[in-house]
Design an enzyme around this catalytic site. Structure first.
Site, mmCIF file in Angstrom:
data_model
loop_
_atom_site.group_PDB
_atom_site.id
_atom_site.type_symbol
_atom_site.label_atom_id
_atom_site.label_comp_id
_atom_site.label_asym_id
_atom_site.label_seq_id
_atom_site.Cartn_x
_atom_site.Cartn_y
_atom_site.Cartn_z
ATOM 1 N N TYR A 41 0.815 -1.214 0.000
ATOM 2 C CA TYR A 41 0.000 0.000 0.000
ATOM 3 C C TYR A 41 0.851 1.268 0.000
ATOM 4 O O TYR A 41 0.316 2.365 -0.185
ATOM 5 C CB TYR A 41 -0.914 0.040 1.234
ATOM 6 C CG TYR A 41 -1.915 -1.081 1.351
ATOM 7 C CD1 TYR A 41 -2.117 -2.009 0.321
ATOM 8 C CD2 TYR A 41 -2.658 -1.239 2.513
ATOM 9 C CE1 TYR A 41 -3.024 -3.040 0.449
ATOM 10 C CE2 TYR A 41 -3.578 -2.262 2.646
ATOM 11 C CZ TYR A 41 -3.748 -3.167 1.624
ATOM 12 O OH TYR A 41 -4.652 -4.187 1.767
ATOM 13 N N HIS A 99 0.621 -11.754 1.989
ATOM 14 C CA HIS A 99 -0.407 -10.979 1.277
ATOM 15 C C HIS A 99 -1.101 -11.792 0.184
ATOM 16 O O HIS A 99 -2.330 -11.779 0.083
ATOM 17 C CB HIS A 99 0.231 -9.719 0.683
ATOM 18 C CG HIS A 99 -0.761 -8.623 0.407
ATOM 19 N ND1 HIS A 99 -0.418 -7.291 0.426
ATOM 20 C CD2 HIS A 99 -2.087 -8.655 0.113
ATOM 21 C CE1 HIS A 99 -1.488 -6.554 0.150
ATOM 22 N NE2 HIS A 99 -2.514 -7.367 -0.050
#
Length: 265
Positions: A41, A99
């Site tokens: 992010y 992730h």
């Protein structure tokens, strides 16, 4: 299993330094206690700034981040986790996820690094994200620590029944991202009717539906203080059995986030 609040704060796409830090700080002072970020992010530093600004003790904040798919070789996991801690400005995180199980991911090599981080006190819990049931089984065979959480796209248009059943049987959290289906729940007749019945919004109904499920929490993202409060209040909305059954009966399977099309690729 440690408790997670039924509504947490997602920070995906919030890459403006001041806005991200401000929304994290405001969320914590509003009552949020679970903050979710990720290496991919590009905002761990700003999330850390927001946590530091808030007048909330660090031990009262459940902080989660994720290792990206090009850092999943054993040594890379260890190094990138240290980098995440540095960016976040903390000595440890409460939860560290794989992730996506792809690219450099290999259960036999990746998972032991997460165990080592836990043994070293750098993470409290191990999480997985975007795994299939078969991949969860494979990871469990290697992992010494229990799976604490599995994070997946989940909302009324993608109800993840199989993964929810798995989470319930294994007693780990299913953490729902994109819990309002990027706003598409506002166009679902069943959800609109329930929102009118309770004098609330379709978004709050979607979050309340998730909160009503065992072993499920959600992490809606927002950059609006008003939406912060609305999302948090959704955790207190009590849907009745008919409401929940009506949403459960929605027969749509719309996956909105394709890993191959993810904007960080």
């Amino acid at each position: 299993m440690d408790e997670l609040p039924n509504i947490g704060l997602g920070t995906y796409k919030n890459t403006d330094p001041e806005q991200c830090a401000d929304i994290v700080s405001t969320a914590l002072e509003t009552g949020y206690r679970h903050v979710d970020t990720a290496q991919a992010y590009d905002n761990e530093t700003y999330v850390g700034d927001g946590i530091e600004r808030a007048d909330i003790d660090r031990e009262d904040v459940f902080l989660a981040t994720k290792v990206w798919d090009d850092k999943l070789a054993y040594d890379d996991v260890l190094e990138s986790a240290d980098d995440s801690l540095d960016r976040l400005g903390v000595e440890s995180v409460d939860l560290l996820y794989v992730h996506w199980p792809r690219n450099s991911y290999d259960a036999e090599e990746t998972i032991p690094a997460f165990d080592e981080l836990r043994d070293d006190g750098k993470i409290d819990h191990v999480g997985l994200s975007n795994f299939t049931p078969e991949q969860l089984d494979e990871a469990k065979d290697v992992l010494d620590a229990p799976i604490f959480a599995h994070q997946v796209e989940m909302h009324p248009l993608l109800q993840q029944e199989e993964l929810h059943e798995y989470a319930h049987e294994d007693d780990h959290w299913l953490v729902a991202y994109a819990p309002i289906a990027r706003g598409e729940v506002t166009d679902v007749d069943e959800i609109q009717e329930i929102a009118e019945k309770h004098d609330t919004t379709p978004q709050q109904v979607s979050l309340a539906w998730l909160a009503a499920k065992e072993n499920v929490v959600s992490i809606p993202k927002t950059s609006s203080e008003d939406h912060l409060r609305e999302n948090l209040e959704a955790g207190e909305l009590a849907l009745d059995e008919d409401d929940i059954a009506a949403i459960d009966a929605i027969e749509r399977e719309e996956r909105l986030i394709d890993p191959d099309d993810a904007p960080w690729n």
